[in-house]
Design a protein around this motif. Structure first.
Motif, PDB file in Angstrom:
ATOM      1  N   HIS A 116      55.882  29.206  17.603  1.00 11.65           N
ATOM      2  CA  HIS A 116      56.432  30.089  16.582  1.00 11.65           C
ATOM      3  C   HIS A 116      56.837  29.298  15.340  1.00 11.65           C
ATOM      4  CE1 HIS A 116      59.901  32.144  14.641  1.00 11.65           C
ATOM      5  NE2 HIS A 116      58.987  33.089  14.572  1.00 11.65           N
ATOM      6  N   GLU A 117      57.539  28.187  15.527  1.00 13.64           N
ATOM      7  CA  GLU A 117      57.978  27.364  14.392  1.00 13.64           C
ATOM      8  C   GLU A 117      56.787  26.837  13.592  1.00 13.64           C
ATOM      9  OE1 GLU A 117      60.433  24.331  16.148  1.00 13.64           O
ATOM     10  OE2 GLU A 117      61.925  25.797  16.814  1.00 13.64           O
ATOM     11  N   GLN A 118      55.751  26.412  14.282  1.00 12.64           N
ATOM     12  CA  GLN A 118      54.555  25.859  13.626  1.00 12.64           C
ATOM     13  C   GLN A 118      53.879  26.883  12.723  1.00 12.64           C
ATOM     14  OE1 GLN A 118      51.583  24.542  16.412  1.00 12.64           O
ATOM     15  NE2 GLN A 118      50.170  23.878  14.841  1.00 12.64           N
ATOM     16  N   HIS A 119      53.900  28.144  13.123  1.00 16.98           N
ATOM     17  CA  HIS A 119      53.172  29.182  12.379  1.00 16.98           C
ATOM     18  C   HIS A 119      54.086  30.128  11.613  1.00 16.98           C
ATOM     19  CE1 HIS A 119      49.486  27.901  14.262  1.00 16.98           C
ATOM     20  NE2 HIS A 119      50.034  28.032  15.460  1.00 16.98           N
ATOM     21  N   SER A 120      55.376  29.828  11.530  1.00 17.83           N
ATOM     22  CA  SER A 120      56.320  30.779  10.933  1.00 17.83           C
ATOM     23  C   SER A 120      55.996  31.112   9.479  1.00 17.83           C
ATOM     24  CB  SER A 120      57.756  30.274  11.070  1.00 17.83           C
ATOM     25  OG  SER A 120      57.918  29.067  10.365  1.00 17.83           O
ATOM     26  N   ALA A 121      55.487  30.156   8.713  1.00 14.72           N
ATOM     27  CA  ALA A 121      55.154  30.441   7.310  1.00 14.72           C
ATOM     28  C   ALA A 121      54.058  31.501   7.217  1.00 14.72           C
ATOM     29  CB  ALA A 121      54.720  29.163   6.601  1.00 14.72           C
ATOM     30  N   GLN A 122      53.055  31.411   8.082  1.00 21.38           N
ATOM     31  CA  GLN A 122      51.984  32.409   8.081  1.00 21.38           C
ATOM     32  C   GLN A 122      52.491  33.746   8.626  1.00 21.38           C
ATOM     33  OE1 GLN A 122      51.721  29.358   9.460  1.00 21.38           O
ATOM     34  NE2 GLN A 122      49.995  28.318   8.509  1.00 21.38           N
ATOM     35  N   PHE A 123      53.339  33.699   9.656  1.00 27.63           N
ATOM     36  CA  PHE A 123      53.857  34.934  10.234  1.00 27.63           C
ATOM     37  C   PHE A 123      54.742  35.678   9.237  1.00 27.63           C
ATOM     38  CE2 PHE A 123      53.628  32.881  14.707  1.00 27.63           C
ATOM     39  CZ  PHE A 123      52.279  33.175  14.791  1.00 27.63           C
ATOM     40  N   ASN A 124      55.444  34.952   8.375  1.00 31.45           N
ATOM     41  CA  ASN A 124      56.337  35.578   7.407  1.00 31.45           C
ATOM     42  C   ASN A 124      55.604  36.454   6.404  1.00 31.45           C
ATOM     43  OD1 ASN A 124      58.680  34.550   8.511  1.00 31.45           O
ATOM     44  ND2 ASN A 124      58.667  32.719   7.235  1.00 31.45           N
ATOM     45  N   ARG A 125      54.304  36.292   6.301  1.00 27.58           N
ATOM     46  CA  ARG A 125      53.502  37.112   5.376  1.00 27.58           C
ATOM     47  C   ARG A 125      53.084  38.449   5.988  1.00 27.58           C
ATOM     48  NH1 ARG A 125      49.772  32.166   4.549  1.00 27.58           N
ATOM     49  NH2 ARG A 125      51.198  30.765   3.518  1.00 27.58           N
ATOM     50  N   GLN A 126      53.348  38.627   7.275  1.00 25.17           N
ATOM     51  CA  GLN A 126      52.891  39.827   7.978  1.00 25.17           C
ATOM     52  C   GLN A 126      54.052  40.807   8.140  1.00 25.17           C
ATOM     53  OE1 GLN A 126      49.674  39.811   8.289  1.00 25.17           O
ATOM     54  NE2 GLN A 126      49.553  37.631   7.805  1.00 25.17           N
ATOM     55  N   GLY A 127      53.987  41.917   7.437  1.00 28.18           N
ATOM     56  CA  GLY A 127      55.060  42.908   7.498  1.00 28.18           C
ATOM     57  C   GLY A 127      55.029  43.790   8.725  1.00 28.18           C
ATOM     58  N   ASN A 128      53.926  43.794   9.457  1.00 29.04           N
ATOM     59  CA  ASN A 128      53.792  44.673  10.623  1.00 29.04           C
ATOM     60  C   ASN A 128      53.782  43.890  11.941  1.00 29.04           C
ATOM     61  OD1 ASN A 128      51.278  43.503  10.097  1.00 29.04           O
ATOM     62  ND2 ASN A 128      50.131  45.328  10.695  1.00 29.04           N
ATOM     63  N   LEU A 129      54.374  42.696  11.945  1.00 28.99           N
ATOM     64  CA  LEU A 129      54.345  41.803  13.100  1.00 28.99           C
ATOM     65  C   LEU A 129      55.723  41.678  13.741  1.00 28.99           C
ATOM     66  CD1 LEU A 129      52.896  39.617  14.858  1.00 28.99           C
ATOM     67  CD2 LEU A 129      53.497  37.969  13.056  1.00 28.99           C
ATOM     68  N   ARG A 130      55.723  41.699  15.073  1.00 34.73           N
ATOM     69  CA  ARG A 130      56.918  41.405  15.866  1.00 34.73           C
ATOM     70  C   ARG A 130      56.537  40.352  16.896  1.00 34.73           C
ATOM     71  NH1 ARG A 130      60.263  45.057  19.386  1.00 34.73           N
ATOM     72  NH2 ARG A 130      58.347  44.953  20.536  1.00 34.73           N
ATOM     73  N   ILE A 131      57.384  39.337  17.049  1.00 37.36           N
ATOM     74  CA  ILE A 131      57.150  38.315  18.067  1.00 37.36           C
ATOM     75  C   ILE A 131      58.367  38.282  18.975  1.00 37.36           C
ATOM     76  CG2 ILE A 131      56.726  35.872  18.525  1.00 37.36           C
ATOM     77  CD1 ILE A 131      55.432  35.714  15.737  1.00 37.36           C
ATOM     78  N   VAL A 132      58.111  38.438  20.263  1.00 39.53           N
ATOM     79  CA  VAL A 132      59.159  38.465  21.272  1.00 39.53           C
ATOM     80  C   VAL A 132      58.930  37.300  22.230  1.00 39.53           C
ATOM     81  CG1 VAL A 132      60.203  39.815  23.130  1.00 39.53           C
ATOM     82  CG2 VAL A 132      59.313  40.980  21.093  1.00 39.53           C
ATOM     83  N   ASN A 133      59.979  36.513  22.455  1.00 41.29           N
ATOM     84  CA  ASN A 133      59.892  35.390  23.390  1.00 41.29           C
ATOM     85  C   ASN A 133      60.546  35.790  24.704  1.00 41.29           C
ATOM     86  OD1 ASN A 133      59.407  32.841  24.431  1.00 41.29           O
ATOM     87  ND2 ASN A 133      61.160  31.911  23.425  1.00 41.29           N
ATOM     88  N   LEU A 134      59.860  35.486  25.784  1.00 38.02           N
ATOM     89  CA  LEU A 134      60.380  35.754  27.120  1.00 38.02           C
ATOM     90  C   LEU A 134      60.728  34.416  27.768  1.00 38.02           C
ATOM     91  CD1 LEU A 134      57.617  38.318  28.038  1.00 38.02           C
ATOM     92  CD2 LEU A 134      59.978  38.845  27.437  1.00 38.02           C
ATOM     93  N   PRO A 135      61.980  34.238  28.207  1.00 39.16           N
ATOM     94  CA  PRO A 135      62.396  32.963  28.779  1.00 39.16           C
ATOM     95  C   PRO A 135      61.537  32.547  29.977  1.00 39.16           C
ATOM     96  CG  PRO A 135      64.300  34.305  28.271  1.00 39.16           C
ATOM     97  CD  PRO A 135      63.085  35.176  28.080  1.00 39.16           C
TER      98      PRO A 135
END
Length: 181
Positions: A116-135
């Protein structure tokens, strides 16, 4: 000769207090030969958290242009694209262009957080994206519920998930990575 998928059958009783969704689903799940029980059960969890009458499993790991799960409208347009794991950022961006909403359920502990950290800049451009982390510990315990024939119950309340069969239960606490709360 290529190895064939293993077929799992699940009766899944969902009580989602957060969405007011209460339904029983009879599901047939094809587990790709390279897929682990953990990943298959995370797909089943993702189904539970997004259950809808038109939500269905995609063809899985063997097909790059399909979601692990997706919900289409009556015209065939993709309303919700759901992936499990840590897909390539390019594929996430492509899914965001093809669908009204995209959700990624990642797992794997620190590796998922680094992805997630590696791609956060690209993900920040997506208004319709949700990322959920499962422990990690929780998804590994969830994998222990995998059987060829399963009778499962999923209770969702206040963002917490309890997944159980007749013998044991797993409590999960999904963490929203993007968009930040």
């Amino acid at each position: 000769m290529a190895a064939k998928s293993t077929i799992f059958k699940a009766t899944l009783q969902i009580s989602d207090m957060d969405r007011h969704y209460y339904q029983e689903h009879s599901l047939t799940i094809a587990r790709h030969p390279s897929e682990t029980d953990e990943r298959m059960m995370v797909r089943l969890l993702a189904f539970s958290l997004n259950a809808h009458e038109r939500l269905e499993f995609g063809r899985g790991l063997s097909t790059e242009d399909e979601a692990d799960l997706w919900q289409k409208d009556l015209t065939g347009d993709i309303e919700h694209w759901i992936d499990v794991g840590m897909p390539d950022e390019r594929l996430v961006r492509k899914a965001c262009g093809r669908s009204q909403q995209v959700t990624v359920y990642c797992y794997g502990g620190r590796i998922a957080e680094m992805w997630h950290e590696q791609h956060s800049a690209q993900f920040n451009r997506q208004g319709n994206l949700r990322i959920v982390n499962l422990p990690l510990e929780q998804t590994q315990t969830l994998a222990l519920l995998a059987q060829r024939t399963m009778n499962l119950h999923c209770l969702v309340q206040d963002g917490l998930v309890s997944f159980s069969d007749d013998n044991s239960a797993v409590d999960l606490e999904p963490v929203l990575l993007y968009p930040a709360q």
